[in-house]
Motif scaffolding. Structure first.
Motif, PDB file in Angstrom:
ATOM      1  N   TYR A 105     -20.244 -31.108  53.690  1.00 49.24           N
ATOM      2  CA  TYR A 105     -19.823 -29.774  54.124  1.00 49.24           C
ATOM      3  C   TYR A 105     -20.815 -29.086  55.059  1.00 49.24           C
ATOM      4  O   TYR A 105     -20.446 -28.131  55.740  1.00 49.24           O
ATOM      5  N   ALA A 106     -22.076 -29.528  55.074  1.00 53.16           N
ATOM      6  CA  ALA A 106     -23.066 -28.858  55.925  1.00 53.16           C
ATOM      7  C   ALA A 106     -23.781 -29.803  56.876  1.00 53.16           C
ATOM      8  O   ALA A 106     -24.624 -29.377  57.661  1.00 53.16           O
ATOM      9  N   GLY A 107     -23.450 -31.105  56.796  1.00 53.05           N
ATOM     10  CA  GLY A 107     -24.096 -32.065  57.675  1.00 53.05           C
ATOM     11  C   GLY A 107     -25.564 -32.277  57.371  1.00 53.05           C
ATOM     12  O   GLY A 107     -26.314 -32.752  58.228  1.00 53.05           O
ATOM     13  N   TYR A 108     -25.997 -31.923  56.160  1.00 52.02           N
ATOM     14  CA  TYR A 108     -27.419 -32.033  55.794  1.00 52.02           C
ATOM     15  C   TYR A 108     -27.689 -33.417  55.243  1.00 52.02           C
ATOM     16  O   TYR A 108     -26.968 -33.905  54.383  1.00 52.02           O
ATOM     17  N   ARG A 109     -28.742 -34.050  55.727  1.00 54.95           N
ATOM     18  CA  ARG A 109     -29.150 -35.348  55.195  1.00 54.95           C
ATOM     19  C   ARG A 109     -30.654 -35.516  55.365  1.00 54.95           C
ATOM     20  O   ARG A 109     -31.250 -35.012  56.313  1.00 54.95           O
TER      21      ARG A 109
END
Length: 284
Positions: A278-282
Motif C-alpha cells: 500500500y505504500a511501496g515501502y521496502r
C-alpha cells in the motif's frame, strides 16, 4: 568498517538466542541449560491454562492497540499544525519542548505522575476547585488504562512528529504556490497536498507498529500500576515479572518471551508486506 557492528550484533542479539532452550526445560540454575530436564511444551500449556493468562493477554492487546492508534493520529495531526507555523524560531522552540519528554525515563515520569495524580495531587485539586469530584486515576482499572495511554502519547508524540515533518520537508513548495494561484485556501492546500504527502509514511509507521502489539510497555506499567488495577492494567511483561521472574521460574518467563517473539515476527512479516503493497515501502 562493518565488522565491529557485526560482532556486537552477533554477541548481544544472536548468541543469547541459545537460551531459548530454557522454554522447553525445567531449568535449574545449578544444573545449567545442558543438565536441566527437558519437558517439551509444558510451560506453553501452563501459560494458556493459567487462570489470569487470557485477561493479561487481553489487557496487553487493548493497551497496545490504543497506544498504536493514538500514537499515530496525534503526531500526524500535530505535524500538520506545526507545518503551518511560519515563525521558524517559535516552530523550533515548540518542537524541542514537545520531544524532550521522550528522553526522560519512566522511573522519573512514573514518580511525577504518581504525585500529580494522587488524591491530593495537582490534577485532583484542580478538579475539586471547579466543583468536580476527585478521580482515582491509578486505582481504578478503566482510568488507569486511560492514564497509561495518554501519558505514553504525551511522552512520545513529539519525537514521532519528526518522522512526519521529515516527510513534509520533501514536498515541492511549487505545489503550494500553484494551488494558491488556483485559488486554494490554506485548508484546501492542507487536505489536497499536505495530507496526501503524509499518508505513505503514516501507512508505513502504522503497519510496522503491529509488530509491537504484544509490547504494552513494561517500564511504564511497572512504575504506575498496583494490585488494585491488575484486572485491567496487568500486561504480559509485568505478569511474567511478578509471577515467574521473582519466583525464579526462568523457564516459564522464557516461554512467554518466545511466544511474544513468534507473534511479533509473524506480525512484522505481515505488516512489512502490507507496507510494501500500500505504500511501496521496502528495505530489501
Amino acid at each position: 568498517m562493518l565488522l565491529p557492528a557485526a560482532i556486537i550484533t552477533l554477541i548481544f542479539a544472536y548468541v543469547p538466542m541459545g537460551g531459548l532452550i530454557m522454554a522447553f526445560q525445567d531449568f535449574k540454575p545449578y544444573d545449567g541449560m545442558l543438565g536441566s530436564k527437558f519437558i517439551g511444551l509444558e510451560h506453553f500449556r501452563f501459560m494458556f491454562e493459567y487462570p489470569d493468562s487470557k485477561q493479561v493477554i487481553w489487557n496487553t492487546l487493548i493497551i497496545s492497540s490504543l497506544k498504536i492508534v493514538f500514537g499515530l493520529i496525534v503526531p500526524f495531526a500535530f505535524a500538520i499544525l506545526l507545518n503551518e507555523v511560519r515563525k521558524m524560531f517559535f516552530k523550533r522552540v515548540v518542537q524541542t519542548l514537545v520531544y524532550l519528554p521522550h528522553f526522560i525515563s519512566w522511573v522519573i515520569l512514573g514518580a511525577i505522575l504518581t504525585d500529580m495524580l494522587g488524591s491530593k495531587g495537582i490534577v485532583n485539586s484542580a478538579l475539586n476547585a471547579i466543583g468536580l469530584d476527585s478521580v482515582f486515576w491509578l486505582g481504578n482499572g478503566d482510568w488507569f488504562r486511560f492514564t497509561v495511554v495518554v501519558s505514553d502519547i504525551w511522552q512520545n508524540f513529539g519525537f514521532n512528529t519528526i518522522v512526519f515533518l521529515a516527510a513534509l520537508a520533501g514536498v515541492n513548495p511549487s505545489l503550494y504556490e500553484a494551488a494558491e494561484v488556483d485559488g486554494a485556501n490554506r485548508w484546501k492546500q492542507t487536505t489536497h497536498i499536505t495530507v496526501p504527502a503524509m499518508i505513505p509514511i503514516a501507512v508505513v509507521v502504522g503497519t510496522l507498529s503491529l509488530g509491537n502489539i504484544l509490547n504494552g510497555g513494561f517500564d511504564q506499567i511497572f512504575n504506575l500500576y498496583n494490585s488494585l488495577v491488575y484486572d485491567k492494567g496487568d500486561i504480559i511483561d509485568t505478569f511474567v515479572y511478578r509471577t515467574a521472574i521473582l519466583n525464579g521460574q526462568y523457564s516459564f518467563g522464557t516461554a512467554v518471551g518466545l511466544f511474544k517473539s513468534l507473534i511479533g515476527l509473524i506480525l512484522i512479516v505481515f505488516s512489512y508486506r502490507m507496507a510494501y503493497k500500500y505504500a511501496g515501502y521496502r528495505i530489501f
